[in-house]
Design an enzyme around this catalytic site. Structure first.
Site, mmCIF file in Angstrom:
data_model
loop_
_atom_site.group_PDB
_atom_site.id
_atom_site.type_symbol
_atom_site.label_atom_id
_atom_site.label_comp_id
_atom_site.label_asym_id
_atom_site.label_seq_id
_atom_site.Cartn_x
_atom_site.Cartn_y
_atom_site.Cartn_z
ATOM 1 N N LYS A 237 43.200 46.792 89.690
ATOM 2 C CA LYS A 237 42.109 47.022 90.641
ATOM 3 C C LYS A 237 40.918 47.713 89.949
ATOM 4 O O LYS A 237 40.978 48.024 88.768
ATOM 5 C CB LYS A 237 42.625 47.844 91.826
ATOM 6 C CG LYS A 237 43.792 47.193 92.564
ATOM 7 C CD LYS A 237 43.466 45.791 93.060
ATOM 8 C CE LYS A 237 44.349 45.277 94.161
ATOM 9 N NZ LYS A 237 45.720 44.922 93.816
HETATM 10 C C1 LIG Z 1 46.663 44.616 95.259
HETATM 11 C C2 LIG Z 1 46.588 44.198 96.667
HETATM 12 C C3 LIG Z 1 47.434 44.710 97.653
HETATM 13 C C4 LIG Z 1 48.602 45.589 97.332
HETATM 14 O O1 LIG Z 1 48.246 46.776 96.698
HETATM 15 P P1 LIG Z 1 49.411 47.720 96.111
HETATM 16 O O2 LIG Z 1 48.692 49.009 95.832
HETATM 17 O O3 LIG Z 1 49.913 47.069 94.876
HETATM 18 O O4 LIG Z 1 50.442 47.858 97.162
HETATM 19 C C5 LIG Z 1 47.253 44.333 98.960
HETATM 20 N N1 LIG Z 1 46.274 43.483 99.312
HETATM 21 C C6 LIG Z 1 45.426 42.949 98.393
HETATM 22 C C7 LIG Z 1 44.346 42.033 98.849
HETATM 23 C C8 LIG Z 1 45.568 43.280 97.051
HETATM 24 O O5 LIG Z 1 44.749 42.729 96.150
#
Ligand SMILES: *Cc1c(COP(=O)(O)O)cnc(C)c1O
Length: 389
Positions: free
Chosen positions: A186
């Site tokens: 992210k």
């Molecule tokens: C990465 C992601 C998640 C999950 O995030 P985590 O922190 O890994 O649980 C949920 N929704 C979207 C759109 C994502 O890109």
């Protein structure tokens, strides 16, 4: 015999980590207090400040944050929740875990992969309790419009803001709850981690308790003598964040705005190069759209073999991916909830190719990616033609 050195690999995404992160981790180890301490609290307050909200709750992941969002608003068996199919699977799996039913909604159009409000409206039944919207690629949805929609049909409005850390003025401002992700890929990372914003203070307090087993006092309160004993007032989880992650988060948060600026500049460069070299490839949204520029989606023209393009770009040492295979077409979801046609989502997913985007890319990397895509598409087109002939 001459050998040509392979060009350096252009990664799809890569976290930016350095000396400051190392120092921050070492400080936690020297202090010896490893979880749910002052750094976690400071991380929550700094994140809340950045997003212009009262407070925030740090958790172990965005998935945990989404689960708590549904839980503190009483979503459960018998309820339906409108969700995008064009998202990471967690957007729907949290609904299943709550006992409610996910109802998949199409996107507006392939070049605007946001949840379609008119399609959402058409799927409302008397069981519908909530809608989860997702800021695809970090491109902000029209939240005032979604707030009005939710109010009109008496629905709760949740945001999957996993792509939207730093999307100030949009993410987390108007919804009942918003979930941010700090997973490794992210815009900022704590390795694993998430942040939950909840508008209503009482529900926010409950989310904080549910994060740590529903206990009335946290470990740090007890161990520092601020509380003796505890009660359990709710059936909670262990969704805590630790001090190491919060220490990383505090460093990353300081740099987030700058990184997002760089991502937007790189996106502008991609749009420019693409318009010039590959006008038949569509980059969704437009340059003026508010965004954290989390990913760079490109839509290939019909008839181009995406798998062949990806293989050729890999050979040219350029990583690519797809975001996302639609959730409603996954085996588990068709078995559990049947098939629903979502034509825009399906068309988007069939042609979307995600190109490298992260703050350490250079402008010449962008040019190399676009050139490799052009070459790969040319070669893939030729291969497809010769197969037909
Ligand atoms: C990465 C992601 C998640 C999950 O995030 P985590 O922190 O890994 O649980 C949920 N929704 C979207 C759109 C994502 O890109």
């Amino acid at each position: 015999m001459s050998t040509v050195a392979a060009p350096p690999l252009i990664e799809l995404g890569a976290p930016v980590l350095g000396e400051e992160e190392k120092r921050a981790l070492a400080e936690v180890i020297d202090d010896g207090w490893l979880t749910m301490g002052e750094r976690v609290r400071r991380f929550e307050q700094t994140f809340a400040e950045l997003h212009g909200v009262e407070d925030a709750v740090a958790v172990s992941s965005a998935t945990a944050a989404l689960q708590l969002s549904l839980a503190v608003h009483g979503i459960g068996p018998g309820d339906e929740v409108l969700v995008p199919s064009l998202s990471f699977v967690a957007t729907a799996s949290v609904v299943v875990h709550s006992g409610a039913k996910p109802v998949f909604v199409d996107v507006v159009a392939p070049d605007r992969p946001h949840l379609c409000l008119e399609d959402a409206r058409a799927r409302i039944t008397r069981r519908t309790r909530a809608v989860i919207v997702m800021h695809y690629g970090g491109y902000g949805l029209d939240m005032p419009r979604w707030r009005a929609f939710a109010d009109r049909f008496d629905l709760l409005l949740f945001e999957d803001a996993a792509h939207a850390a730093g999307l100030t003025g949009t993410a987390g401002m108007l919804s009942d709850a918003a979930a941010f992700s700090f997973f490794t890929n992210k815009n900022m990372t704590t390795a694993e981690g998430g942040m939950l914003l909840v508008r209503d203070p009482a529900r926010r307090a409950r989310a904080r308790r549910l994060r740590a087993h529903g206990m009335t006092a946290g470990t740090s309160d007890r161990d520092r003598g601020r509380a003796v004993g505890y009660d359990v007032v709710d059936c909670g989880h262990n969704y805590r964040m630790d001090e190491l992650r919060a220490a990383l988060g505090l460093v990353q948060l300081k740099r987030l705005r700058g990184w997002n600026d760089t991502r937007r500049e790189l996106t502008r460069a991609y749009r420019g190069a693409m318009a010039h070299e590959l006008p038949e490839v569509v980059v969704p949204f437009d340059e003026a759209h508010p965004t954290t520029a989390h990913i760079l989606p490109a839509l290939l023209p019909p008839g181009v073999d995406r798998r062949a393009v990806m293989a050729r770009m890999r050979a040219a040492r350029v990583q690519t991916s797809m975001h996302y295979p639609p959730i409603h077409l996954f085996d588990y979801y068709t078995r559990s909830f049947g098939t629903v046609p979502l034509p825009h989502t399906e068309r988007f997913s069939e042609t979307e190719l995600t190109l490298p985007l992260h703050p350490q890319l250079s402008m010449s990397d962008v040019e190399r990616v676009v050139r490799s895509l052009r070459d790969a598409m040319g070669a893939a087109g030729t291969a497809a033609r010769s197969e037909r002939e």
